[in-house]
Design an enzyme around this catalytic site. Structure first.
Site, mmCIF file in Angstrom:
data_model
loop_
_atom_site.group_PDB
_atom_site.id
_atom_site.type_symbol
_atom_site.label_atom_id
_atom_site.label_comp_id
_atom_site.label_asym_id
_atom_site.label_seq_id
_atom_site.Cartn_x
_atom_site.Cartn_y
_atom_site.Cartn_z
ATOM 1 N N HIS A 1 0.835 -1.204 0.000
ATOM 2 C CA HIS A 1 0.000 0.000 0.000
ATOM 3 C C HIS A 1 0.867 1.251 0.000
ATOM 4 O O HIS A 1 0.551 2.240 -0.634
ATOM 5 C CB HIS A 1 -0.974 -0.001 1.178
ATOM 6 C CG HIS A 1 -2.220 -0.786 0.886
ATOM 7 N ND1 HIS A 1 -2.256 -2.146 0.936
ATOM 8 C CD2 HIS A 1 -3.470 -0.404 0.491
ATOM 9 C CE1 HIS A 1 -3.462 -2.576 0.592
ATOM 10 N NE2 HIS A 1 -4.222 -1.543 0.318
ATOM 11 N N ARG B 1 -4.585 -11.903 5.538
ATOM 12 C CA ARG B 1 -5.895 -12.036 4.895
ATOM 13 C C ARG B 1 -6.947 -12.603 5.844
ATOM 14 O O ARG B 1 -7.571 -13.607 5.547
ATOM 15 C CB ARG B 1 -5.797 -12.924 3.659
ATOM 16 C CG ARG B 1 -4.931 -12.336 2.568
ATOM 17 C CD ARG B 1 -4.989 -13.159 1.311
ATOM 18 N NE ARG B 1 -4.111 -12.616 0.300
ATOM 19 C CZ ARG B 1 -2.895 -13.098 0.029
ATOM 20 N NH1 ARG B 1 -2.425 -14.120 0.698
ATOM 21 N NH2 ARG B 1 -2.165 -12.547 -0.918
#
Lengths: 198, 542
Positions: B370, B432
């Site tokens: 990110h 995740r």
């Protein structure tokens, strides 16, 4: 692309030109120095990796070894009665696990601190990953392939073994317990070589 | 640039890209909120994983591909000063990609393709997801072909002349993309689609992961090269200076093209189906590809420093204060560099052959990408949009200083989001998961960081919406710009560019080098699946 019929000559010419390239370019002296600094930096990183790999034997997992994930339960190394922690005749410890939605089986295992432990893991269904947080006990568990990791846990304590690869809607719940006991406790309690839980 | 239909083509691409981006930011904010467990009634793995899959596809495939295609056509036509070759073909490519996007979006949003943007067989998605993703890529091949044709046509028409740097770099990206996308295309066409249709019963997951890793690393350079073109070709001029080093810029782009490709196994360090030797070779290649980025940092910062000194900056760091901080393109470049330094440091950890085990698939990894993609790359996409919007719409940016607020908030939001994310990774949190339900004391340490990430996500969402607002408002209500400023001006070189060696003016030789490196680094690792008996997997639901 080259339209030259004689590709070999063309490539040889390109190679000659490649050798001559640095002399033909405009490179500021300061920039030339920086490129050497950058290459030096990269060299230090690469040497550190090569040193830990070859002098200290720190490698990621990686030996291609196939198995049929759909037939694990029918026998062999990953059959249910073979799973768990086993002390080998030479005193080394081997842990055999099956990763399946949603856990690593057996769900609770106990191993000794300060000695080399080899994990053998196979998936019975989809892709999984196993990681003991803040340690380098980590591997992907790929259906069709056996995973092997060997490492040492220096500190006794209770650790979670977490699935770190998305494997379905219950992925959040996929984890098992790992207890690392000190060498003294391991030797005194070495009455059962098999783990307790299933 | 007078051609209105050409501008419509570019605007269509950019609006699809930025529309997808806006939607993906909304999903991103929902995800940090859901993941924190703060609000009970939004807890749902089903919605969360559908959202993560959609967020990844929109950001990684739709925003990038459409932005790169649209900005690429613009760079080709304006840097070569020729009209776009075959606009009908360009519209066809746009149509194919857009159709593919819709086809993939429907199952994604319905939760019928919650396999994440990395596909992850043997969990199986609706076949429409695989078909849609394929069409999105096929449409982008039209674009790549147009770029290569325009490059060759210009060279034929200008024998002995140097292809302008922006076009040279962008064509490198088109060539890179053709090589890059081949890996995932092989996986989807020969494995996933026949399997999802029931023509074959099983897929070899090891082979699928190997083919995906072929694509997974160079795709980030496909995203990054247009951002670097902004740094090399737009930023120096906007800063009031010139490009410090033209020849080495061409070398940097060639290095990205050649060494970006054969190094994908750093995504497979923890995988059992590939051997240690190939992992180490790919790992060393991964470090080599840091060289062009280190060169870029030097050249672009040197260009900025000269501009700052010319503007009256004195002393070791006085030039920093003298930079045009109120110019959105310059500001975006400065912020991009700050994020690149931090993100690059994290990347060295991931790339390290053995140390990666400590952070593999932990929250560290999304924290890293990110920062480096969402931060460095996307903020330079913003810069590109701000630079070209007046040229495309014929209207000035409606809200001068609002663009600065938007860029600063994007930067601040990204820091607030990605710093705790990295820390969570070091504390062992997997990347995740939709909620934290492990019954372990370890997880108590995670809570405050998850709360901080909500703040980061909220700031980023606000910044994204502000970006879309600025673009829409400028296009509708901006003041008309004068004809003189309607052309895109690329940065001049500090040293006059006369003639560069043929090797730095074409890609024929470099394609041969890439072929050799790909054969060396992927030849046996792919062949091994056909040389030994492997066991495929049937499809699984999720």
């Amino acid at each position: 692309m080259s339209n030259d019929p004689n590709l070999k000559d063309k490539l040889a010419e390109d190679a000659r030109e490649l050798m001559a390239l640095p002399g033909e370019l405009h490179i500021d002296p300061l920039e030339r120095k920086w490129i050497f600094v950058a290459l030096g930096l990269i060299g230090v990183f690469v040497l550190a990796i090569l040193y830990t790999a070859f002098a200290k034997h720190v490698h990621p997992p990686g030996e291609m070894e196939t198995l049929d994930s759909a037939r694990l339960h029918l026998g062999g190394e990953f059959a249910e009665d073979k799973l768990g922690v086993v002390t080998q005749p030479d005193g080394s410890v081997k842990v055999t696990l099956v990763a399946a939605r949603y856990g690593f089986y057996p769900r609770e295992i106990k191993i000794p601190a300060g000695q080399s432990i080899t994990f053998r893991i196979a998936s019975a269904d989809v892709l999984h990953g196993i990681h003991v947080p803040m340690t380098n006990m980590s591997t992907m568990v790929v259906p069709g392939y056996a995973s092997t990791v060997t490492t040492i846990f220096p500190k006794p304590g209770e650790y979670p073994m977490l699935c770190n690869e998305y494997c379905g809607m219950g992925h959040d719940h996929m984890w098992s317990k790992l207890t690392v006991v000190s060498q003294e406790n391991w030797r005194s309690g070495l009455t059962n070589t098999q783990s307790t839980g299933r | 640039m007078a051609d209105k239909s050409f501008k419509t083509l570019i605007l269509a691409h950019l609006w699809v890209a930025f529309g997808a981006f806006g939607l993906a930011c909304v999903l991103g904010f929902y995800q940090v909120l859901e993941r924190s467990g703060l609000i009970d009634f939004i807890e749902s793995p089903g919605v969360y994983f559908a959202s993560v899959s959609t967020h990844g596809v929109l950001m990684g495939f739709v925003l990038t591909t459409f932005f790169i295609m649209g900005f690429g056509y613009l760079v080709a036509a304006t840097s070569l000063k020729t009209p776009l070759w075959n606009p009908k073909l360009a519209w066809t490519g746009f149509g194919v990609s857009a159709f593919g996007t819709v086809m993939a979006a429907i199952p994604l949003l319905l939760g019928k393709a919650s396999v994440l943007y990395t596909f992850y067989p043997p969990v199986q998605a609706s076949v429409f997801f695989y078909l849609g993703a394929t069409l999105l890529v096929v449409g982008s091949w039209f674009w790549a072909a147009i770029m290569v044709v325009m490059f060759n046509q210009w060279k034929k028409a200008h024998p002995g002349e140097t292809v302008p740097l922006p076009m040279f770099a962008y064509t490198a990206n088109a060539v890179l993309w053709l090589w890059t996308s081949a890996g995932v295309a092989l996986e989807v066409v020969f494995q996933l689609i026949p399997w999802a249709l029931g023509w074959i019963d099983t897929v070899d997951v090891g082979l699928a992961r190997t083919l995906f890793s072929w694509t997974l690393h160079p795709i980030v350079y496909f995203w990054l090269i247009p951002a670097y073109i902004v740094l090399y070709c737009l930023v120096p001029r906007e800063a009031g200076g010139k490009l410090f080093s033209h020849d080495l810029a061409r070398i940097a782009f060639i290095l990205l093209l050649v060494f970006g490709l054969p190094i994908g196994f750093h995504h497979l360090y923890m995988d059992p189906e590939q051997g240690k030797g190939f992992k180490m070779i790919h790992g060393i290649g991964t470090f080599l590809v840091a060289l062009p980025t280190l060169m870029t940092g030097f050249t672009v910062i040197a260009s900025l420093e000269k501009a700052g000194r010319d503007a009256g900056g004195k002393g070791l760091f006085g030039w920093v204060g003298a930079l045009r901080w109120r110019n959105p393109v310059v500001l975006a470049a400065i912020l991009a560099f700050l994020m690149l330094i931090a993100g690059g440091f994290g990347g060295i950890v991931n790339a390290s052959y053995a140390m990666n085990a400590m952070v593999h698939n932990t929250a560290w990894v999304p924290g890293h990408f990110h920062l480096i993609f969402g931060g460095t790359t996307v903020i330079l996409y913003f810069a590109a949009a701000y630079a070209v919007w007046p040229k495309l719409t014929g209207k000035s940016l409606a809200t001068g200083s609002l663009a600065l607020v938007q860029l600063w908030t994007w930067f601040i939001g990204m820091i607030i989001l990605s710093t705790p994310w990295h820390i969570l990774g070091l504390l062992g949190q997997p990347r995740r998961i939709s909620s934290v339900v492990y019954n372990s004391l370890l997880t108590l340490a995670w809570d405050p960081y998850e709360l901080a990430m909500i703040v980061g996500g909220a700031v980023l969402l606000g910044s994204a919406l502000l970006f879309l607002h600025i673009l829409a408002k400028s296009q509708k209500r901006g003041e008309p710009v004068e004809e003189v400023t309607a052309e895109i001006q690329y940065a001049a070189s500090e040293h006059p560019v006369t003639r560069v060696p043929a090797l730095l003016n074409g890609f024929g030789f470099w394609n041969v080098v890439i072929l050799a490196l790909m054969l060396a680094n992927f030849g046996y690792p792919i062949a091994q699946f056909f040389l030994t008996k492997t066991f495929g997997s049937t499809g699984w639901g999720y």
